[in-house]
Write an enzyme that holds these catalytic residues in place. Structure first.
Site, short mmCIF file in Angstrom:
data_model
loop_
_atom_site.label_atom_id
_atom_site.label_comp_id
_atom_site.label_asym_id
_atom_site.label_seq_id
_atom_site.Cartn_x
_atom_site.Cartn_y
_atom_site.Cartn_z
N GLU A 18 8.77 -0.71 -19.93
CA GLU A 18 8.08 -1.56 -18.96
C GLU A 18 7.18 -2.55 -19.71
O GLU A 18 6.38 -2.14 -20.53
CB GLU A 18 7.24 -0.68 -18.00
N GLY A 63 5.61 -1.18 -11.12
CA GLY A 63 6.20 -2.48 -10.77
C GLY A 63 5.46 -3.20 -9.68
O GLY A 63 4.24 -3.04 -9.50
N GLY A 85 7.07 -17.16 7.80
CA GLY A 85 6.61 -16.20 8.82
C GLY A 85 7.47 -14.95 8.82
O GLY A 85 7.76 -14.38 9.89
N ALA A 93 11.16 -1.13 -1.38
CA ALA A 93 10.85 -0.14 -2.40
C ALA A 93 11.67 1.15 -2.23
O ALA A 93 12.18 1.70 -3.21
CB ALA A 93 9.36 0.17 -2.37
N HIS A 151 3.09 17.15 22.47
CA HIS A 151 2.26 16.34 23.36
C HIS A 151 0.79 16.59 23.05
O HIS A 151 0.42 17.74 22.81
CB HIS A 151 2.55 16.71 24.82
#
Ligand code: FAD
Length: 429
Positions: free
Chosen positions: A31, A37, A171, A291, A417
């Site tokens: 990296e 990343g 947008g 991702a 619930h």
């Protein structure tokens, strides 16, 4: 000799390294910047961390609705950024911990041959290479990034001041997330979108609702818009969010003749490039640029390199997409429009969050859930949600879709619930 050298430690490379480690392979992970990343350092995590701070601010502002009389909140953006940085650093060290047993090189990889890589003068040899070099913010020809006025998503996430005014060009998901975030922090925001509506790819009914909600927050929205129609001088910052550029840049890649088209690495269904021992995963393949898909492809590429049971093809059918606007948006599988375009005879089960106990309890009743199914077979084809925690609820529908459940089977499940996920069982009644 390594079994595998991975170039890029984003979500694709990191997950590939973990998978290879699980299989007791000798792995080098390379990296040139930071582990994690874009997602960890200049994408998902920093953006969602700032959005969470904005949410808390909004919640405090409306605390009297809940019977809590508090003082006018004071926003300390420095602390907001410090919190974000701490989250990123914490996750980064967690990733480093998980990579024990993998040789990590903080260097730019240069290709010497299909089995040799130069890391700042140190040459390593490897049987397989995985390209996982990701993507970068897309520039506009007429508006080049200068890091000051014309900025990218990476620039704005690391900025230590809140702009007084912000023109957002584009947008889509990232543009709308930033619009909601900065409007909540007090910035005057305008979105310029060249298409006829915001959020391309999102169920059009939901995209329209989000557009109205953003307008009600005071965000200016100009669709079918031309860049030349605005005066950039009216804004303190211009944020360009027109997508991601995939231009693989590994010095020496041309030597091994991996096929690349406009910067995108060409792979077959098994993620193999034009060379038998070189695979690619994640954004650099420019398929689904998310991702979790990068992570899936990273793991799959490793399985396909070393699995003797035969390769498995990469499947992008049931990949959920999440947008962290307020309310959130999430979808998986086919939207209503996509199903109709395929001439499928569909059934739509819909539910408005106004009728949901938990939505009332938390004071967030703007929401809609739609489940699209095949009218003849009852098979679930897709789902779109706008509402609080839509990005969590979609997990249940993703599981239903990937397990090929039909409406009857999903309906037979008992949902707790009062919860937000009950919107699913309500829609199916
Ligand atoms: C603002 C923003 C918000 C986002 N939000 C979300 C979200 O909410 N959910 C979601 O799923 N996705 C989101 N994304 C997209 C997500 O970040 C990407 O899909 C993901 O990072 C792709 O992972 P990757 O591993 O393919 O590439 P990357 O994360 O781009 O990693 C590639 C790595 O390769 C390294 N590299 C490149 N060349 C070399 C070389 N020659 N030598 C060594 N290293 C090299 C780079 O330094 C980089 O660290 C967002 C993106 C942005 C910009």
């Amino acid at each position: 000799m390594y079994d595998l050298a991975i170039i890029g430690a984003g979500w694709a490379g990191y997950n590939a390294a973990l998978r290879a480690k699980e299989s007791n392979l000798k792995v080098a992970l390379i990296e040139k910047a930071f582990i994690g990343g874009v997602c960890l350092n200049s994408g998902c995590i920093p953006a969602k961390s700032l959005i969470q701070s904005a949410r808390v601010l909004n919640l405090v502002k409306k605390s009297s609705d809940f019977g809590i009389e508090s003082l006018e909140p004071h926003l300390n953006f420095l602390k907001v950024q410090q919190r974000k940085n701490k989250i990123v650093e914490g996750l980064r060290s967690g990733m480093q911990f998980m990579l024990r047993g993998v040789d990590f090189f903080n260097a730019e990889a240069k290709i010497i041959s299909s089995q040799e890589i130069d890391l700042n003068g140190k040459i390593i040899k490897t049987k397989f290479i995985l390209l996982a070099t990701g993507s970068a913010p897309q520039e506009l020809e007429q508006l080049k990034f200068d890091g000051k006025k014309i900025i990218s998503s990476s620039d704005i996430l690391s900025s230590d001041e809140i702009p007084s005014s912000l023109l957002i060009i584009g947008g889509g998901a990232i543009g709308c997330e930033f619009a909601g975030l900065f409007a909540s922090l007090g910035t005057k925001v305008v979105i310029l979108e060249k298409r006829s509506s915001l959020l391309p790819g999102v169920d059009s009914e939901i995209a329209r609702k989000i557009e109205n909600i953003l307008r009600r927050k005071g965000i200016g929205i100009s669709t079918n818009a031309d860049l030349l129609s605005v005066n950039l001088k009216d804004f303190s910052r211009v944020l360009v969010c027109v997508g991601r550029s995939v231009k693989i840049s590994i010095p020496g890649l041309e030597k091994i003749k991996v096929e690349v088209d406009n910067g995108r690495v060409i792979v077959d269904e098994y993620l193999k490039t034009s060379l038998d021992n070189v695979y690619a995963a994640g954004d650099c393949t420019a398929q689904v640029m998310l991702a979790h898909f990068a992570a899936y492809q990273g793991r799959l590429a490793v399985d396909n390199m070393f699995n003797k049971d035969g390769p498995k093809s990469s499947d992008s059918l049931n990949v959920p997409s999440c947008i962290y606007t307020d309310p959130e948006v999430a979808f998986v599988g086919l939207s209503e429009e996509a199903a109709l375009e395929k001439n499928i005879d569909i059934n739509i089960n819909k539910f408005d969050f106004l009728g949901l106990g938990m939505a009332r309890v938390i004071g967030e009743t703007q929401g809609l859930l739609k489940i699209i199914s095949d009218k003849n077979t009852g098979s679930i084809l897709g789902a779109s949600i706008m509402g609080p925690k839509a990005t969590e609820i979609i997990g249940i529908l993703t599981l239903a879709l990937s397990s090929k459940l039909n409406l009857k089977q999903l309906r037979s499940a008992i949902f707790a619930h009062p919860t937000l996920s009950e919107s699913i069982s309500e829609a199916l009644r």
